[in-house]
Design an enzyme around this catalytic site. Structure first.
Site, PDB file in Angstrom:
ATOM      1  N   TYR A  74     -12.292  -2.877  -3.275  1.00 29.03           N
ATOM      2  CA  TYR A  74     -12.793  -3.139  -1.879  1.00 29.03           C
ATOM      3  C   TYR A  74     -14.155  -2.951  -2.037  1.00 29.03           C
ATOM      4  O   TYR A  74     -14.762  -2.546  -1.069  1.00 29.03           O
ATOM      5  CB  TYR A  74     -12.297  -1.949  -1.061  1.00 29.03           C
ATOM      6  CG  TYR A  74     -10.704  -2.176  -0.378  1.00 29.03           C
ATOM      7  CD1 TYR A  74     -10.413  -3.700   0.149  1.00 29.03           C
ATOM      8  CD2 TYR A  74      -9.550  -1.365  -0.739  1.00 29.03           C
ATOM      9  CE1 TYR A  74      -9.028  -3.573   0.711  1.00 29.03           C
ATOM     10  CE2 TYR A  74      -8.624  -1.742  -0.257  1.00 29.03           C
ATOM     11  CZ  TYR A  74      -8.144  -2.711   0.418  1.00 29.03           C
ATOM     12  OH  TYR A  74      -6.704  -2.912   0.935  1.00 29.03           O
TER      13      TYR A  74
ATOM     14  N   LYS B 143       0.855  -1.142  -0.030  1.00 31.04           N
ATOM     15  CA  LYS B 143      -0.081  -0.055  -0.051  1.00 31.04           C
ATOM     16  C   LYS B 143       0.844   1.245   0.042  1.00 31.04           C
ATOM     17  O   LYS B 143       2.075   1.087   0.124  1.00 31.04           O
ATOM     18  CB  LYS B 143      -0.838  -0.047   1.211  1.00 31.04           C
ATOM     19  CG  LYS B 143      -1.935  -1.170   1.059  1.00 31.04           C
ATOM     20  CD  LYS B 143      -2.655  -1.353   2.437  1.00 31.04           C
ATOM     21  CE  LYS B 143      -3.678  -2.350   2.510  1.00 31.04           C
ATOM     22  NZ  LYS B 143      -4.853  -2.601   3.430  1.00 31.04           N
TER      23      LYS B 143
ATOM     24  N   GLU C 106      -8.971 -10.659  -7.996  1.00 33.88           N
ATOM     25  CA  GLU C 106      -8.078  -9.537  -7.935  1.00 33.88           C
ATOM     26  C   GLU C 106      -6.892  -9.328  -8.881  1.00 33.88           C
ATOM     27  O   GLU C 106      -6.715  -8.610  -9.471  1.00 33.88           O
ATOM     28  CB  GLU C 106      -7.511  -9.548  -6.510  1.00 33.88           C
ATOM     29  CG  GLU C 106      -8.541  -9.184  -5.398  1.00 33.88           C
ATOM     30  CD  GLU C 106      -8.122  -9.397  -4.133  1.00 33.88           C
ATOM     31  OE1 GLU C 106      -9.071  -9.328  -2.947  1.00 33.88           O
ATOM     32  OE2 GLU C 106      -7.132  -9.950  -3.442  1.00 33.88           O
TER      33      GLU C 106
ATOM     34  N   HIS D 130      -1.680  -5.507   1.341  1.00 29.96           N
ATOM     35  CA  HIS D 130      -2.860  -6.345   1.174  1.00 29.96           C
ATOM     36  C   HIS D 130      -2.668  -7.526   0.768  1.00 29.96           C
ATOM     37  O   HIS D 130      -1.468  -7.796   0.043  1.00 29.96           O
ATOM     38  CB  HIS D 130      -3.644  -5.531  -0.186  1.00 29.96           C
ATOM     39  CG  HIS D 130      -4.858  -6.505  -0.513  1.00 29.96           C
ATOM     40  ND1 HIS D 130      -6.199  -6.673   0.106  1.00 29.96           N
ATOM     41  CD2 HIS D 130      -4.844  -7.476  -1.530  1.00 29.96           C
ATOM     42  CE1 HIS D 130      -6.734  -7.835  -0.754  1.00 29.96           C
ATOM     43  NE2 HIS D 130      -6.078  -8.015  -1.745  1.00 29.96           N
TER      44      HIS D 130
ATOM     45  N   ASN E 129      -1.962  -0.119   7.229  1.00 31.65           N
ATOM     46  CA  ASN E 129      -1.254  -1.638   7.655  1.00 31.65           C
ATOM     47  C   ASN E 129      -0.328  -2.188   6.536  1.00 31.65           C
ATOM     48  O   ASN E 129      -0.261  -3.467   6.522  1.00 31.65           O
ATOM     49  CB  ASN E 129      -2.333  -2.630   7.913  1.00 31.65           C
ATOM     50  CG  ASN E 129      -3.512  -2.760   6.830  1.00 31.65           C
ATOM     51  OD1 ASN E 129      -3.468  -2.079   5.896  1.00 31.65           O
ATOM     52  ND2 ASN E 129      -4.465  -3.456   7.493  1.00 31.65           N
TER      53      ASN E 129
HETATM   54  P1  DAT Z   1      -7.438  -7.391   5.447  1.00 30.76           P
HETATM   55  O1  DAT Z   1      -6.671  -6.439   4.706  1.00 30.76           O
HETATM   56  O2  DAT Z   1      -6.602  -7.935   6.459  1.00 30.76           O
HETATM   57  O3  DAT Z   1      -8.051  -8.457   4.338  1.00 30.76           O
HETATM   58  P2  DAT Z   1     -10.141  -6.576   5.272  1.00 30.76           P
HETATM   59  O4  DAT Z   1     -10.477  -7.027   4.065  1.00 30.76           O
HETATM   60  O5  DAT Z   1     -11.290  -6.857   6.318  1.00 30.76           O
HETATM   61  O6  DAT Z   1      -8.767  -6.898   5.850  1.00 30.76           O
HETATM   62  O7  DAT Z   1     -10.163  -5.033   5.213  1.00 30.76           O
HETATM   63  C1  DAT Z   1      -9.296  -4.252   4.255  1.00 30.76           C
HETATM   64  C2  DAT Z   1      -8.951  -3.224   4.899  1.00 30.76           C
HETATM   65  O8  DAT Z   1      -9.578  -2.049   5.232  1.00 30.76           O
HETATM   66  C3  DAT Z   1      -7.857  -3.324   6.042  1.00 30.76           C
HETATM   67  O9  DAT Z   1      -6.485  -3.933   5.376  1.00 30.76           O
HETATM   68  C4  DAT Z   1      -7.754  -2.072   6.668  1.00 30.76           C
HETATM   69  C5  DAT Z   1      -9.064  -1.489   6.487  1.00 30.76           C
HETATM   70  N1  DAT Z   1      -9.960  -1.648   7.628  1.00 30.76           N
HETATM   71  C6  DAT Z   1     -10.437  -3.004   7.920  1.00 30.76           C
HETATM   72  N2  DAT Z   1     -11.149  -3.049   8.943  1.00 30.76           N
HETATM   73  C7  DAT Z   1     -10.930  -1.659   9.335  1.00 30.76           C
HETATM   74  C8  DAT Z   1     -11.395  -1.039  10.517  1.00 30.76           C
HETATM   75  N3  DAT Z   1     -12.162  -1.426  11.516  1.00 30.76           N
HETATM   76  N4  DAT Z   1     -11.327   0.377  10.715  1.00 30.76           N
HETATM   77  C9  DAT Z   1     -10.402   0.928   9.494  1.00 30.76           C
HETATM   78  N5  DAT Z   1      -9.778   0.392   8.667  1.00 30.76           N
HETATM   79  C10 DAT Z   1     -10.290  -0.943   8.635  1.00 30.76           C
HETATM   80 MG    MG Z   2      -9.322  -8.393   2.794  1.00 31.01          MG
END
Ligand code: DAT
Ligand code: MG
Length: 148
Positions: A49, A9, A126, A115, A112
């Site tokens: 997303y 990212k 994807e 991805h 974070n």
């Molecule tokens: P991952 O990236 O571990 O697959 P995800 O698909 O649930 O997690 O979410 C995509 C991204 O969205 C994640 O990397 C960071 C953001 N995100 C997820 N949950 C969040 C939250 N509660 N608050 C803020 N950002 C969040």
């Molecule tokens: Mg995810």
């Protein structure tokens, strides 16, 4: 063989973590099958997303992903989707184990650094979304030293 879509990212690129992150996948034994640095169109970020579009953090997430260049990659290997997620660590770096990318290199969920696809099916979608031009085919000569 199984493939996963992995993206560094904008914070990972800005912080100079590209080499460190690629290294972890390379050293594990996974094969790099696609890679490009690009600034992401808003529509691509929203599409990527789409499953999270109802979440309150969605607009901020999209702004973050388009805020600077990302490194989009395809990594290949046995169980690369599940193992890649383990290498990456839990979504929120507060919960990511030390030794994982997020556990070692990140603090906040909204920064974070990386991805990784969460299933073989989402990896397929994807990879098609991010690499519509297709991938360069090559086979690593290390194969017999990594797989029995
Ligand atoms: P991952 O990236 O571990 O697959 P995800 O698909 O649930 O997690 O979410 C995509 C991204 O969205 C994640 O990397 C960071 C953001 N995100 C997820 N949950 C969040 C939250 N509660 N608050 C803020 N950002 C969040
Ligand atoms: Mg995810």
């Amino acid at each position: 063989m199984e493939q996963s879509f992995i993206m560094i990212k904008p914070d990972g690129v800005q912080r100079g973590l590209v080499g460190e992150i690629i290294s972890r996948f390379e050293k594990k034994g996974f094969y790099l099958k696609g890679m490009k640095l690009l600034t992401v169109e808003k529509s691509l970020a929203e599409n990527h997303y789409a499953d999270l579009s109802a979440k309150p953090f969605f607009p901020g997430l999209v702004e973050y992903i388009i805020s600077g260049p990302v490194v989009a990659m395809v990594w290949e290997g046995k169980n690369v989707v599940v193992t890649g997620r383990k290498i990456i660590g839990a979504t929120n770096p507060s919960d990511s184990a030390p030794g994982t990318i997020r556990g070692d290199l990140a603090i906040e969920v909204g920064r974070n650094v990386i991805h990784g696809s969460d299933s073989i099916e989402s990896a397929r979608k994807e990879i098609a979304l991010w690499f519509p031009e297709g991938l360069t085919g090559w086979q690593s000569s290390l194969h017999p030293w990594i797989y029995e």
